[in-house]
Design a protein around this motif. Structure first.
Motif, PDB file in Angstrom:
ATOM      1  N   VAL A   1       1.189  -0.956   0.233  1.00 23.48           N
ATOM      2  CA  VAL A   1       0.102   0.293   0.075  1.00 23.48           C
ATOM      3  C   VAL A   1       0.604   1.424  -0.219  1.00 23.48           C
ATOM      4  CG1 VAL A   1      -0.182  -0.208   2.331  1.00 23.48           C
ATOM      5  CG2 VAL A   1      -2.146   0.937   1.377  1.00 23.48           C
ATOM      6  N   GLN A   2       0.559   2.272  -0.704  1.00 25.99           N
ATOM      7  CA  GLN A   2       1.395   3.611  -0.481  1.00 25.99           C
ATOM      8  C   GLN A   2       0.936   4.340  -0.016  1.00 25.99           C
ATOM      9  OE1 GLN A   2       0.209   2.047  -3.937  1.00 25.99           O
ATOM     10  NE2 GLN A   2       2.290   1.099  -3.544  1.00 25.99           N
ATOM     11  N   LEU A   3       0.837   5.519   1.256  1.00 24.23           N
ATOM     12  CA  LEU A   3       0.398   5.905   2.123  1.00 24.23           C
ATOM     13  C   LEU A   3       1.586   7.369   2.064  1.00 24.23           C
ATOM     14  CD1 LEU A   3       1.542   3.334   5.252  1.00 24.23           C
ATOM     15  CD2 LEU A   3      -0.564   3.928   3.767  1.00 24.23           C
ATOM     16  N   GLN A   4       0.415   8.728   2.057  1.00 21.88           N
ATOM     17  CA  GLN A   4       1.452   9.692   2.100  1.00 21.88           C
ATOM     18  C   GLN A   4       0.234  10.301   3.318  1.00 21.88           C
ATOM     19  OE1 GLN A   4       2.515  11.197  -0.775  1.00 21.88           O
ATOM     20  NE2 GLN A   4       3.681  12.898   0.554  1.00 21.88           N
ATOM     21  N   ALA A   5       1.684  10.763   4.478  1.00 19.93           N
ATOM     22  CA  ALA A   5       1.224  11.554   5.003  1.00 19.93           C
ATOM     23  C   ALA A   5       1.808  13.350   5.478  1.00 19.93           C
ATOM     24  CB  ALA A   5       1.644  11.132   6.172  1.00 19.93           C
ATOM     25  N   SER A   6       0.339  13.680   6.184  1.00 25.20           N
ATOM     26  CA  SER A   6       0.277  15.571   5.822  1.00 25.20           C
ATOM     27  C   SER A   6      -0.322  15.523   6.974  1.00 25.20           C
ATOM     28  CB  SER A   6      -0.685  16.060   4.470  1.00 25.20           C
ATOM     29  OG  SER A   6      -1.615  15.385   4.473  1.00 25.20           O
ATOM     30  N   GLY A   7       0.368  17.372   7.402  1.00 23.04           N
ATOM     31  CA  GLY A   7      -0.221  17.853   8.065  1.00 23.04           C
ATOM     32  C   GLY A   7       0.117  18.441   9.160  1.00 23.04           C
ATOM     33  N   GLY A   8       1.812  18.622   8.824  1.00 26.40           N
ATOM     34  CA  GLY A   8       2.899  18.688  10.211  1.00 26.40           C
ATOM     35  C   GLY A   8       3.156  19.680  10.231  1.00 26.40           C
ATOM     36  N   GLY A   9       3.660  20.746  11.074  1.00 24.10           N
ATOM     37  CA  GLY A   9       3.860  21.736  11.233  1.00 24.10           C
ATOM     38  C   GLY A   9       4.696  22.216  12.332  1.00 24.10           C
ATOM     39  N   LEU A  10       4.825  23.702  12.373  1.00 24.29           N
ATOM     40  CA  LEU A  10       5.247  24.224  13.598  1.00 24.29           C
ATOM     41  C   LEU A  10       4.030  24.849  14.558  1.00 24.29           C
ATOM     42  CD1 LEU A  10       7.877  26.097  14.784  1.00 24.29           C
ATOM     43  CD2 LEU A  10       7.341  27.729  13.984  1.00 24.29           C
ATOM     44  N   VAL A  11       4.046  24.628  16.216  1.00 24.25           N
ATOM     45  CA  VAL A  11       2.943  24.807  16.476  1.00 24.25           C
ATOM     46  C   VAL A  11       3.937  24.949  17.798  1.00 24.25           C
ATOM     47  CG1 VAL A  11       2.306  22.754  17.141  1.00 24.25           C
ATOM     48  CG2 VAL A  11       0.920  23.773  17.305  1.00 24.25           C
ATOM     49  N   GLN A  12       3.388  25.767  19.045  1.00 21.64           N
ATOM     50  CA  GLN A  12       3.815  26.189  20.089  1.00 21.64           C
ATOM     51  C   GLN A  12       2.922  25.122  21.253  1.00 21.64           C
ATOM     52  OE1 GLN A  12       2.131  30.126  21.205  1.00 21.64           O
ATOM     53  NE2 GLN A  12       3.900  30.858  20.698  1.00 21.64           N
ATOM     54  N   SER A  13       4.580  25.245  22.096  1.00 24.61           N
ATOM     55  CA  SER A  13       3.423  24.327  23.148  1.00 24.61           C
ATOM     56  C   SER A  13       2.012  24.135  24.605  1.00 24.61           C
ATOM     57  CB  SER A  13       5.264  24.607  25.154  1.00 24.61           C
ATOM     58  OG  SER A  13       4.071  23.152  25.726  1.00 24.61           O
ATOM     59  N   GLY A  14       1.701  22.922  23.782  1.00 23.38           N
ATOM     60  CA  GLY A  14       0.266  23.134  24.072  1.00 23.38           C
ATOM     61  C   GLY A  14      -1.167  23.155  22.720  1.00 23.38           C
ATOM     62  N   GLY A  15      -0.154  23.903  21.893  1.00 24.79           N
ATOM     63  CA  GLY A  15      -1.278  23.476  20.661  1.00 24.79           C
ATOM     64  C   GLY A  15      -2.000  22.496  20.061  1.00 24.79           C
ATOM     65  N   SER A  16      -2.081  22.235  18.783  1.00 21.56           N
ATOM     66  CA  SER A  16      -2.374  20.559  18.674  1.00 21.56           C
ATOM     67  C   SER A  16      -2.493  21.163  17.225  1.00 21.56           C
ATOM     68  CB  SER A  16      -3.885  20.985  18.325  1.00 21.56           C
ATOM     69  OG  SER A  16      -5.040  21.602  19.722  1.00 21.56           O
ATOM     70  N   LEU A  17      -2.064  19.643  16.768  1.00 17.28           N
ATOM     71  CA  LEU A  17      -1.765  19.497  14.935  1.00 17.28           C
ATOM     72  C   LEU A  17      -2.469  18.916  14.976  1.00 17.28           C
ATOM     73  CD1 LEU A  17       1.907  20.008  14.503  1.00 17.28           C
ATOM     74  CD2 LEU A  17      -0.144  21.147  13.408  1.00 17.28           C
ATOM     75  N   ASN A  18      -3.758  18.215  13.835  1.00 19.08           N
ATOM     76  CA  ASN A  18      -4.139  16.812  12.927  1.00 19.08           C
ATOM     77  C   ASN A  18      -3.279  16.339  11.665  1.00 19.08           C
ATOM     78  OD1 ASN A  18      -6.649  17.594  14.488  1.00 19.08           O
ATOM     79  ND2 ASN A  18      -6.912  18.414  13.566  1.00 19.08           N
ATOM     80  N   LEU A  19      -2.655  15.721  12.249  1.00 19.31           N
ATOM     81  CA  LEU A  19      -2.428  14.508  10.565  1.00 19.31           C
ATOM     82  C   LEU A  19      -3.042  13.672  10.299  1.00 19.31           C
ATOM     83  CD1 LEU A  19       1.128  13.480  12.821  1.00 19.31           C
ATOM     84  CD2 LEU A  19       0.757  15.394  11.562  1.00 19.31           C
ATOM     85  N   SER A  20      -3.062  13.818   9.084  1.00 17.95           N
ATOM     86  CA  SER A  20      -3.465  12.548   8.011  1.00 17.95           C
ATOM     87  C   SER A  20      -2.662  11.839   6.987  1.00 17.95           C
ATOM     88  CB  SER A  20      -4.872  12.963   7.384  1.00 17.95           C
ATOM     89  OG  SER A  20      -5.277  13.858   7.752  1.00 17.95           O
ATOM     90  N   CYS A  21      -3.166  10.729   6.785  1.00 18.62           N
ATOM     91  CA  CYS A  21      -2.081   9.387   5.836  1.00 18.62           C
ATOM     92  C   CYS A  21      -3.088   9.190   5.107  1.00 18.62           C
ATOM     93  CB  CYS A  21      -1.966   8.947   6.725  1.00 18.62           C
ATOM     94  SG  CYS A  21      -1.318   7.202   5.838  1.00 18.62           S
ATOM     95  N   VAL A  22      -3.204   9.277   3.772  1.00 12.92           N
ATOM     96  CA  VAL A  22      -3.984   8.500   2.626  1.00 12.92           C
ATOM     97  C   VAL A  22      -3.245   8.019   1.725  1.00 12.92           C
ATOM     98  CG1 VAL A  22      -4.938   8.982   0.671  1.00 12.92           C
ATOM     99  CG2 VAL A  22      -5.029  10.881   2.199  1.00 12.92           C
ATOM    100  N   ALA A  23      -4.554   6.370   2.418  1.00 12.59           N
ATOM    101  CA  ALA A  23      -4.152   5.569   1.613  1.00 12.59           C
ATOM    102  C   ALA A  23      -3.991   5.284   0.122  1.00 12.59           C
ATOM    103  CB  ALA A  23      -3.782   4.081   2.670  1.00 12.59           C
TER     104      ALA A  23
END
Length: 128
Positions: A1-23
């Motif tokens: 299966v091929q996987l493509q991750a996204s959603g990373g970035g720079l965030v301050q401590s205490g912050g939030s991020l949502n990562l996704s991975c499409v297969a």
């Protein structure tokens, strides 16, 4: 299966991020999935995993209560919601799929050797 991750970035401590991975390339709903991460100068480590139906999940102790793994089999997508981020969460995050030669039922797998297909990684940087 091929996987493509996204959603990373720079965030301050205490912050939030949502990562996704499409297969693509294999029936996504047949594959137990996981997230791993590799911090600068360190080895890759397990973060979280989910069974093929999504009913079962597992987490590394340091992310329990802060991260949530989920999947949408209709959209062939794996998610990782990250809350209360800390500088120690800084790493490249990889999504991965358990190889189809392993029969694990509807279990969430945390053993890295079971994961045979890997995405390219997405960088998460948490500033203090």
């Amino acid at each position: 299966v091929q996987l493509q991750a996204s959603g990373g970035g720079l965030v301050q401590s205490g912050g939030s991020l949502n990562l996704s991975c499409v297969a693509s390339g294999r029936t996504f709903s047949d594959s137990p999935m996981g997230w791993f991460r590799q911090a600068p100068g360190k080895g890759r480590e397990y973060v979280a995993s989910i069974s093929k139906t999504g009913r079962n999940t597992r987490y590394e102790d340091s992310v329990k209560g802060r991260f949530t793994i989920s999947r949408d089999n209709a959209k062939n997508t794996l998610h990782l919601k990250m809350r209360s981020l800390r500088p120690g969460d800084t790493a490249v995050y990889y999504c991965a799929a358990v190889g189809d030669r392993y029969y694990v039922g509807d279990s969430a797998i945390r053993t890295e050797s079971y994961f045979t297909d890997w995405g390219q990684g997405t960088l998460v940087t948490v500033s203090s």
